[in-house]
Enzyme design. Structure first.
Site, PDB file in Angstrom:
ATOM      1  N   ASP A 205       0.864  -1.187   0.000  1.00 55.86           N
ATOM      2  CA  ASP A 205       0.000   0.000   0.000  1.00 55.86           C
ATOM      3  C   ASP A 205       0.897   1.233   0.000  1.00 55.86           C
ATOM      4  O   ASP A 205       2.120   1.120  -0.149  1.00 55.86           O
ATOM      5  CB  ASP A 205      -0.943  -0.002   1.202  1.00 55.86           C
ATOM      6  CG  ASP A 205      -2.308   0.591   0.866  1.00 55.86           C
ATOM      7  OD1 ASP A 205      -2.351   1.780   0.500  1.00 55.86           O
ATOM      8  OD2 ASP A 205      -3.325  -0.121   0.967  1.00 55.86           O
ATOM      9  N   HIS A 275      -2.740   3.420  -4.724  1.00 62.89           N
ATOM     10  CA  HIS A 275      -2.145   2.930  -3.470  1.00 62.89           C
ATOM     11  C   HIS A 275      -0.685   2.511  -3.678  1.00 62.89           C
ATOM     12  O   HIS A 275      -0.225   1.516  -3.111  1.00 62.89           O
ATOM     13  CB  HIS A 275      -2.950   1.750  -2.911  1.00 62.89           C
ATOM     14  CG  HIS A 275      -4.253   2.152  -2.289  1.00 62.89           C
ATOM     15  ND1 HIS A 275      -4.347   2.620  -0.989  1.00 62.89           N
ATOM     16  CD2 HIS A 275      -5.520   2.159  -2.776  1.00 62.89           C
ATOM     17  CE1 HIS A 275      -5.618   2.894  -0.712  1.00 62.89           C
ATOM     18  NE2 HIS A 275      -6.350   2.636  -1.782  1.00 62.89           N
ATOM     19  N   GLU A 342      -9.804   2.758  -5.141  1.00 68.31           N
ATOM     20  CA  GLU A 342      -9.428   4.139  -4.819  1.00 68.31           C
ATOM     21  C   GLU A 342      -8.286   4.670  -5.693  1.00 68.31           C
ATOM     22  O   GLU A 342      -7.307   5.218  -5.198  1.00 68.31           O
ATOM     23  CB  GLU A 342      -9.051   4.251  -3.337  1.00 68.31           C
ATOM     24  CG  GLU A 342     -10.224   3.967  -2.404  1.00 68.31           C
ATOM     25  CD  GLU A 342      -9.860   4.151  -0.943  1.00 68.31           C
ATOM     26  OE1 GLU A 342     -10.687   4.641  -0.179  1.00 68.31           O
ATOM     27  OE2 GLU A 342      -8.723   3.776  -0.567  1.00 68.31           O
ATOM     28  N   THR A 483      -5.492  -1.528   9.424  1.00 70.69           N
ATOM     29  CA  THR A 483      -4.737  -1.306  10.659  1.00 70.69           C
ATOM     30  C   THR A 483      -4.161   0.110  10.816  1.00 70.69           C
ATOM     31  O   THR A 483      -3.155   0.295  11.501  1.00 70.69           O
ATOM     32  CB  THR A 483      -3.599  -2.341  10.764  1.00 70.69           C
ATOM     33  OG1 THR A 483      -2.721  -2.206   9.641  1.00 70.69           O
ATOM     34  CG2 THR A 483      -4.153  -3.743  10.816  1.00 70.69           C
TER      35      THR A 483
END
Length: 551
Positions: A205, A275, A342, A483
């Protein structure tokens, strides 16, 4: 005559009521297809009882023995019968005192099993396949005491069970915050105890690249590390705190093997074409603005705020071929997740070089460009004999029916995938993102909610509006643990439990057997199991319903 009839009716009502009470007391999560109480005396599993099994079922036998010893201090012996001469296979005979495991290999629903407990013959678990035997062992575990020292008196019962959905998954994001291999195994153990069977491992990411690439060692040498992160909810306050780590090939193989023994498939995800700030930190020239590359993201909330997309070029496509080829070779999973979510189009729109590339290659718009890149990766994955999974945005520019869609936005995007003929996994954020707060009252930092236990339990991906053909395209459901605000293992478990148990019942149990009132009674006993397992759970459900647990 009338008095006798009334007496008979009273006896029948009392008998049925007693049976229902016994069934309620079993507290099995997820709820089995059928449970029949066959006696009321029970079967006392003796100390050092024998677990008898076939050679290829030695693992579930040892798993049961290890569980009983580790959590209950109860030693069990594992015995594998030796085949007699002129007999190709050992026959596992009924045992008067112990547990008998049998793989029927009958070609029926994978994961299905029958569990029978009698006072005379002990415990018998017959699975349609090896997975079914393992799931039968999980059910037996839930019939054991949830406290060491209590004698294991098992109910006399017959249980018939099989899964509703073939895909029953959990995601763990190890990019925003890293978790060591030993904890990945613990996470997998939690999944196994809930009869979940796909571990979605989010490995790359904006904040880091967590998987070793022999073909591109610089990805972890540089891309696995960031300079800091934010404190508090986004936008928060940045502080310097060098952070990073990654998994080697050897560690990944260790995790894959550990999961496979528990009938869990590990699905890796490399997220493209957005990402990608960790990729751009290593290869700035892959960006639409090479002179403005910042390195790995030190914060969250990147979408449309920071440039994190790959610019189309021959070198970028060569890179994608390299890393996805190695990923496919490293993971035996039939599925590889390519991300696709995204992906902010503004960075491509603002790039003159990207616009020229699109014009030269006949790419109509930025949505089509995203599909152009995704299709390239999909071809790489399929050339390795595997199938691609993508987040639901990959539908926007068009995608082949061979790509499996993972729906994370509203369910109508999943419905769009089904209408297009794509197999679909539902991981809708409103019901399945366990990083969202379970209650408004909790003080721990997290994404705003609330997402209560009841809300998670109430979601069902198969609605009455779906046709029979569309229902058959629903592969299953998945819970996700992102997370950003989960820096350690206790916070991870605080977010996971008890909501993982609710998701597991939706994933496994037949729709007609789901009942919130029944589940809300069973979950109280499940908290006892959490404590036995050493889980740091969220007690919001207990507080909301004024339930006082006697410890």
């Amino acid at each position: 005559m009338k008095a006798k009839l009334l007496t008979l009716v009273a006896v029948l009502i009392a008998t049925v009521g007693a049976a229902q009470n016994v069934k309620t007391q079993l507290n099995i999560i997820p709820e089995p297809v059928e449970t029949i109480i066959t006696g009321d005396s029970g079967y006392l599993l003796p100390r050092e009882a024998v677990v008898c099994t076939e050679a290829d079922l030695q693992f579930p036998a040892e798993y049961l023995a290890d569980y009983a010893d580790h959590y209950l201090g109860m030693p069990l012996q594992v015995v594998v019968p030796q085949p007699a001469k002129r007999r190709a296979k050992a026959v596992v005979e009924p045992l008067p005192h112990g547990v008998r495991l049998v793989n029927l290999r009958n070609g029926e629903v994978s994961g299905g099993y029958r569990l029978k407990i009698t006072k005379e013959q002990g415990v018998t678990i017959e699975g349609n396949d090896a997975a079914g035997v393992f799931y039968g062992v999980q059910t037996l575990i839930q019939l054991l005491p949830s406290q060491a020292g209590i004698l294991p008196r098992l109910p006399e019962v017959e249980i018939e069970d099989y899964p509703r959905f073939e895909y029953r998954g959990m995601l763990l994001d190890v990019v925003r915050h890293f978790f060591p291999v030993d904890y990945i195994k613990r996470y997998i153990d939690f999944m196994a105890l809930h009869k979940l069977n796909y571990f979605h491992w989010h490995l790359t990411d904006d904040q880091g690249w967590r998987v070793e690439m022999k073909c591109r060692p610089e990805l972890t040498a540089i891309g696995a590390y960031r300079q800091g992160e934010i404190e508090g909810l986004f936008p928060g306050k940045y502080y310097y705190n060098p952070y990073g780590n990654y998994y080697t090939h050897e560690q990944i193989r260790e995790v894959v093997e550990y999961a496979a023994a528990r009938h869990i498939t590990v699905i890796p995800e490399i997220d493209i074409p957005g990402h990608c700030m960790a990729v751009l930190a290593v290869y700035p020239h892959f960006s639409t603005a090479p002179d403005k590359v910042e390195g790995c993201a030190p914060t969250w909330g990147i979408y449309n705020r920071r440039n994190n997309v790959l610019a189309p070029s021959d070198e970028v496509f060569e890179f994608l071929t390299d890393v996805f080829s190695e990923l496919c070779d490293l993971f035996p999973s039939p599925y590889i997740h390519l991300g696709g979510d995204e992906c902010a189009k503004k960075w491509w729109q603002e790039s003159e070089a990207t616009q020229q590339y699109m014009k030269a290659h006949g790419i109509a718009d930025e949505k089509a460009l995203q599909s152009y890149i995704v299709h390239h990766v999909q071809r790489v994955i399929e050339s390795k004999g595997k199938r691609a999974i993508g987040w639901d945005e990959v539908l926007e520019g068009g995608i082949s029916k061979d790509c499996i869609i993972m729906n994370w936005r509203r369910p109508n995007f999943g419905a769009n995938a089904l209408n297009a003929g794509n197999r679909t996994i539902f991981a809708c954020s409103q019901w399945s993102y366990f990083n969202v707060k379970e209650s408004r009252a909790q003080h721990e930092i997290g994404h705003r909610g609330p997402m209560s236990l009841e809300k998670v339990y109430g979601f069902d991906p198969v609605t009455d509006t779906l046709s029979v053909e569309q229902q058959q395209l629903v592969m299953g459901i998945q819970g996700c643990l992102w997370t950003e605000y989960i820096q350690n293992t206790w916070k991870a478990e605080f977010c996971l439990f008890p909501r993982m148990s609710a998701l597991a019942e939706t994933a496994w149990s037949q729709r007609k057997h789901k009942n919130w009132e029944n589940f809300s009674q069973k979950i109280v006993r499940q908290f006892d199991r959490y404590e036995l397992w050493g889980v740091r759970y969220n007690d919001a459900f207990l507080r909301q319903h004024d339930i006082v647990r006697v410890r």
